[in-house]
Write an enzyme that holds these catalytic residues in place. Structure first.
Site, PDB file in Angstrom:
ATOM      1  N   GLU A  66      -1.154 -26.035 -10.698  1.00 58.59           N
ATOM      2  CA  GLU A  66      -2.358 -26.387  -9.804  1.00 58.59           C
ATOM      3  C   GLU A  66      -2.363 -27.920  -9.188  1.00 58.59           C
ATOM      4  O   GLU A  66      -2.533 -28.325  -8.132  1.00 58.59           O
ATOM      5  CB  GLU A  66      -3.667 -25.979 -10.107  1.00 58.59           C
ATOM      6  CG  GLU A  66      -3.455 -24.580 -10.681  1.00 58.59           C
ATOM      7  CD  GLU A  66      -3.262 -24.394 -12.166  1.00 58.59           C
ATOM      8  OE1 GLU A  66      -2.789 -25.352 -12.809  1.00 58.59           O
ATOM      9  OE2 GLU A  66      -3.806 -23.291 -12.589  1.00 58.59           O
TER      10      GLU A  66
ATOM     11  N   CYS B 276      -8.290 -25.713 -14.187  1.00 62.21           N
ATOM     12  CA  CYS B 276      -9.065 -26.520 -14.824  1.00 62.21           C
ATOM     13  C   CYS B 276      -9.735 -27.630 -14.057  1.00 62.21           C
ATOM     14  O   CYS B 276      -9.547 -27.822 -12.977  1.00 62.21           O
ATOM     15  CB  CYS B 276      -8.022 -27.254 -16.037  1.00 62.21           C
ATOM     16  SG  CYS B 276      -7.158 -28.507 -15.461  1.00 62.21           S
TER      17      CYS B 276
END
Ligand code: ZN
Length: 168
Positions: A63, A91
């Protein structure tokens, strides 16, 4: 928390399916089971990656790579119209990067809350970063997830990572 995520749609599922396949590829190669895609406003996959932490750099999350790739290759308008798909909810680090580069929605197969519960249940020690949902870090980012059909498969990948015999 007033933050709400939306359900995944039928159109999301093929992209999430690919994310889980990338997660499996990562695990098979000695990395952690996470995979992600960036899809443009026309539905085209423009970038994909998977976790690559095995050599010791634990910021190598797909990501975060998506955010960096998008900042280099897409205009602000293209970024705002792009959706990040991922096998496991971003996260805090990756949520922040996603928001800083101005990407659009995040769609996840399994949530941080799910992963945290699995790890606690298996007795895996907590990591160094607080397991916050996207909405706590990037409140302007729309989210969809989780995808219940993929939960067992993702849980099994994490069980394998941690050497747990998963009864599910
Ligand atoms: Zn991350």
């Amino acid at each position: 928390m007033g933050y709400q995520t939306e359900p995944v749609t039928a159109a999301d599922l093929p992209y999430l399916r690919r994310c889980v396949d990338l997660a499996r590829e990562a695990l098979d190669d000695g990395d952690e089971p996470f995979g992600s895609l960036l899809v443009d406003a026309q539905g085209v996959v423009v970038f994909e990656d998977r976790n690559r932490v095995k050599d010791g750099d634990h910021t190598r999350h797909p990501e975060l790579e998506i955010a960096r790739w998008a900042a280099t290759h897409l205009t602000p308008e293209e970024r705002a119209g792009a959706t990040a798909y991922t096998s496991g909810e971003h996260c805090a680090m990756c949520s922040a990067a996603h928001a800083w580069v101005g990407l659009g929605p995040i769609v996840y197969a399994t949530s941080t809350a799910q992963l945290t519960a699995w790890l606690e249940g298996w007795g895996v020690p907590a990591g160094p970063v607080t397991p916050l949902p996207v909405g706590d870090v990037a409140p302007g980012t729309p989210t969809r997830g989780p995808a219940p059909k993929l939960a067992d498969e993702v849980r099994a990948l994490h069980a394998r990572l941690h050497g747990v015999r998963d009864p599910g």
